[in-house]
Design a protein around this motif. Structure first.
Motif, mmCIF file in Angstrom:
data_model
loop_
_atom_site.group_PDB
_atom_site.id
_atom_site.type_symbol
_atom_site.label_atom_id
_atom_site.label_comp_id
_atom_site.label_asym_id
_atom_site.label_seq_id
_atom_site.Cartn_x
_atom_site.Cartn_y
_atom_site.Cartn_z
ATOM 1 N N GLU A 60 -4.110 -3.565 -4.297
ATOM 2 C CA GLU A 60 -5.075 -2.466 -4.505
ATOM 3 C C GLU A 60 -5.489 -1.979 -2.916
ATOM 4 O OE1 GLU A 60 -5.110 -0.500 -7.186
ATOM 5 O OE2 GLU A 60 -4.192 -1.732 -8.469
ATOM 6 N N THR A 61 -6.039 -2.860 -2.315
ATOM 7 C CA THR A 61 -6.451 -2.392 -1.089
ATOM 8 C C THR A 61 -5.488 -1.840 -0.203
ATOM 9 O OG1 THR A 61 -8.216 -4.114 -0.900
ATOM 10 C CG2 THR A 61 -7.873 -3.107 1.043
ATOM 11 N N ARG A 62 -4.367 -2.385 -0.142
ATOM 12 C CA ARG A 62 -3.263 -1.589 0.448
ATOM 13 C C ARG A 62 -2.801 -0.275 0.073
ATOM 14 N NH1 ARG A 62 1.126 -4.115 -0.059
ATOM 15 N NH2 ARG A 62 0.697 -6.037 -1.449
ATOM 16 N N LEU A 63 -2.987 -0.123 -1.215
ATOM 17 C CA LEU A 63 -2.617 0.985 -1.674
ATOM 18 C C LEU A 63 -3.655 2.115 -1.272
ATOM 19 C CD1 LEU A 63 -1.233 3.053 -3.910
ATOM 20 C CD2 LEU A 63 -3.105 2.164 -5.563
ATOM 21 N N GLN A 64 -5.007 1.703 -1.182
ATOM 22 C CA GLN A 64 -6.091 2.541 -0.793
ATOM 23 C C GLN A 64 -5.879 3.036 0.561
ATOM 24 O OE1 GLN A 64 -9.883 0.715 -1.131
ATOM 25 N NE2 GLN A 64 -10.865 2.535 -0.425
ATOM 26 N N LEU A 65 -5.504 1.928 1.494
ATOM 27 C CA LEU A 65 -4.947 2.278 2.875
ATOM 28 C C LEU A 65 -3.930 3.173 3.039
ATOM 29 C CD1 LEU A 65 -5.333 -1.217 4.524
ATOM 30 C CD2 LEU A 65 -7.059 0.695 4.498
ATOM 31 N N THR A 66 -2.876 3.109 2.143
ATOM 32 C CA THR A 66 -1.740 3.871 2.101
ATOM 33 C C THR A 66 -2.092 5.147 1.719
ATOM 34 O OG1 THR A 66 -0.396 1.881 1.828
ATOM 35 C CG2 THR A 66 0.568 4.161 1.295
ATOM 36 N N GLU A 67 -2.704 5.581 0.628
ATOM 37 C CA GLU A 67 -3.239 6.804 0.147
ATOM 38 C C GLU A 67 -3.998 7.457 1.247
ATOM 39 O OE1 GLU A 67 -3.878 6.072 -4.664
ATOM 40 O OE2 GLU A 67 -5.849 5.606 -2.997
ATOM 41 N N HIS A 70 -7.947 8.170 8.626
ATOM 42 C CA HIS A 70 -8.594 8.106 7.297
ATOM 43 C C HIS A 70 -8.469 6.346 7.019
ATOM 44 C CE1 HIS A 70 -8.652 12.347 6.984
ATOM 45 N NE2 HIS A 70 -9.608 12.080 6.170
ATOM 46 N N THR A 71 -7.318 6.038 7.505
ATOM 47 C CA THR A 71 -7.091 4.418 7.271
ATOM 48 C C THR A 71 -7.948 3.566 7.797
ATOM 49 O OG1 THR A 71 -4.681 4.831 6.769
ATOM 50 C CG2 THR A 71 -5.199 2.550 7.492
ATOM 51 N N PHE A 94 2.593 -2.136 4.288
ATOM 52 C CA PHE A 94 1.853 -1.267 4.742
ATOM 53 C C PHE A 94 0.353 -2.010 4.758
ATOM 54 C CE2 PHE A 94 4.387 1.919 2.286
ATOM 55 C CZ PHE A 94 4.862 2.455 3.593
ATOM 56 N N ASP A 95 0.278 -3.072 5.732
ATOM 57 C CA ASP A 95 -0.866 -3.966 5.780
ATOM 58 C C ASP A 95 -1.180 -4.243 7.333
ATOM 59 O OD1 ASP A 95 -2.805 -6.063 5.135
ATOM 60 O OD2 ASP A 95 -1.355 -7.454 4.752
ATOM 61 N N PRO A 96 -1.701 -3.025 8.050
ATOM 62 C CA PRO A 96 -1.993 -1.833 7.301
ATOM 63 C C PRO A 96 -1.086 -0.813 7.865
ATOM 64 C CG PRO A 96 -3.116 -1.996 9.627
ATOM 65 C CD PRO A 96 -2.155 -3.199 9.617
ATOM 66 N N PRO A 97 -1.081 0.531 7.169
ATOM 67 C CA PRO A 97 -0.204 1.501 7.492
ATOM 68 C C PRO A 97 -0.394 1.831 8.957
ATOM 69 C CG PRO A 97 -1.258 2.160 5.392
ATOM 70 C CD PRO A 97 -1.920 0.729 6.214
ATOM 71 N N HIS A 98 0.419 2.451 9.709
ATOM 72 C CA HIS A 98 0.016 2.665 11.043
ATOM 73 C C HIS A 98 0.821 4.029 11.444
ATOM 74 C CE1 HIS A 98 4.041 1.135 12.121
ATOM 75 N NE2 HIS A 98 3.679 -0.062 11.467
ATOM 76 N N ILE A 99 0.643 4.408 12.856
ATOM 77 C CA ILE A 99 1.167 5.782 13.264
ATOM 78 C C ILE A 99 2.593 5.664 13.341
ATOM 79 C CG2 ILE A 99 1.312 7.273 15.278
ATOM 80 C CD1 ILE A 99 -1.319 7.680 13.604
ATOM 81 N N GLY A 100 3.194 4.623 13.517
ATOM 82 C CA GLY A 100 4.530 4.452 13.367
ATOM 83 C C GLY A 100 5.101 4.882 12.275
ATOM 84 N N HIS A 101 4.892 4.317 10.893
ATOM 85 C CA HIS A 101 5.052 4.874 9.870
ATOM 86 C C HIS A 101 4.995 6.261 9.538
ATOM 87 C CE1 HIS A 101 3.568 0.707 8.293
ATOM 88 N NE2 HIS A 101 4.829 0.669 8.247
ATOM 89 N N LEU A 102 4.101 6.999 10.171
ATOM 90 C CA LEU A 102 3.672 8.563 10.010
ATOM 91 C C LEU A 102 4.909 8.908 11.011
ATOM 92 C CD1 LEU A 102 1.235 7.460 8.403
ATOM 93 C CD2 LEU A 102 -0.078 9.319 9.594
ATOM 94 N N ARG A 103 5.068 8.594 11.928
ATOM 95 C CA ARG A 103 6.096 9.088 12.945
ATOM 96 C C ARG A 103 7.265 9.103 12.406
ATOM 97 N NH1 ARG A 103 6.534 6.745 18.640
ATOM 98 N NH2 ARG A 103 7.917 8.392 18.689
ATOM 99 N N LEU A 104 7.673 7.701 11.647
ATOM 100 C CA LEU A 104 9.014 7.860 11.281
ATOM 101 C C LEU A 104 9.091 8.861 9.793
ATOM 102 C CD1 LEU A 104 11.024 4.636 10.144
ATOM 103 C CD2 LEU A 104 10.738 6.295 8.543
ATOM 104 N N PRO A 108 3.914 1.423 -1.348
ATOM 105 C CA PRO A 108 3.394 0.020 -1.015
ATOM 106 C C PRO A 108 3.858 -1.157 -1.929
ATOM 107 C CG PRO A 108 1.796 1.234 -2.004
ATOM 108 C CD PRO A 108 2.704 2.187 -1.963
ATOM 109 N N SER A 109 4.292 -2.102 -1.413
ATOM 110 C CA SER A 109 4.812 -3.198 -2.105
ATOM 111 C C SER A 109 3.880 -4.021 -2.840
ATOM 112 C CB SER A 109 5.582 -4.248 -1.283
ATOM 113 O OG SER A 109 4.857 -4.630 -0.342
#
Length: 229
Positions: free
Chosen positions: A56-63, A217-218, A14-24, A41-42
């Motif tokens: 921790e930043t990737r976690l914030q983006l994932t949240e 939000h990401t 998730f570096d970064p999370p993207h719309i593809g993740h959300l579509r899946l 997130p790994s």
């Protein structure tokens, strides 16, 4: 109606999370009638090299992405709860999926249907994962096809044998089976990657990145923190 608890797992850097993740996630939440979907997130993505945004930043983006995903579920009337799980970030050492699925199986019990969601590119790379052949003892797999990935051409002989043993064409079977099945969905083509988005964010075309590619939000956090420049 099945009373089996149905849990979807979407792991990744998730570096970064993207719309593809959300579509899946949205596609399989609906197709599998998931009770809950966990974004995981790994912590130390051992196959991704060293140029990785801090965990921790990737976690914030994932949240942040989870907020948009939950709102999408609400709008689409998908009764799936969204959770962000930091188990891999809190676990020391490399993030191995096998450790994650063992922990989730212990958490949800032997009868729950646990399904790991992934794209076809991840399926092709599955034999490079740690203890990959043991994963099916703990979870099912739901795989979304991706453009430019011809599974017939790209699957190794060992993965081919694995698919022969575990693949099913019945998506409903995953809802009532705790683990051991692989379903490949040809109806969803996702052509976005975090690597390509990072490259664009670092280039002169950064301003063209829109919410069609990165959740609202990401993208806001990326902008506020000045990430990927």
């Amino acid at each position: 109606m099945s009373t089996t608890k149905k849990i979807g797992i979407l792991g990744g850097t998730f570096d970064p999370p993207h719309i593809g993740h959300l579509r899946l996630a949205t596609h399989f939440a609906k197709a599998l009638h998931l009770d809950a979907l966990l974004l995981v997130p790994s912590g130390e993505p051992w196959q991704k090299g060293i140029d990785i945004t801090p965990a921790e930043t990737r976690l914030q983006l994932t949240e942040a992405a989870g907020i948009d995903l939950a709102r999408a579920f609400l709008y689409l009337k998908i009764a799936t709860q969204v959770g962000i799980d930091r188990m891999e970030i809190d676990r020391t050492g490399p993030s191995y999926a096998i450790d994650t699925v063992k922990a989730l199986r212990e958490r949800f019990g032997v009868e729950a249907s646990l399904t790991w969601l992934m794209g076809a590119d991840s399926l092709v790379a599955l034999p490079s994962w740690n203890s990959w052949e043991k994963l099916s003892q703990y979870v099912n797999f739901a795989v979304a096809s991706r453009p430019h990935h011809n599974l017939t051409m790209e699957v190794s002989s060992e993965l081919g044998q694995f698919l022969q043993k575990h693949q099913t064409s019945d998506v409903a079977a995953l809802e009532i089976t705790p683990s051991g099945l692989i379903y490949i969905d040809e109806s969803l083509n996702i052509d976005l990657s975090s690597t390509e988005l990072r490259d664009r964010l670092k280039s002169s075309s950064r301003s063209t990145i829109a919410t069609e590619q990165i959740p609202t939000h990401t993208l806001e956090i990326i902008t506020n923190l000045g990430l990927y420049q």
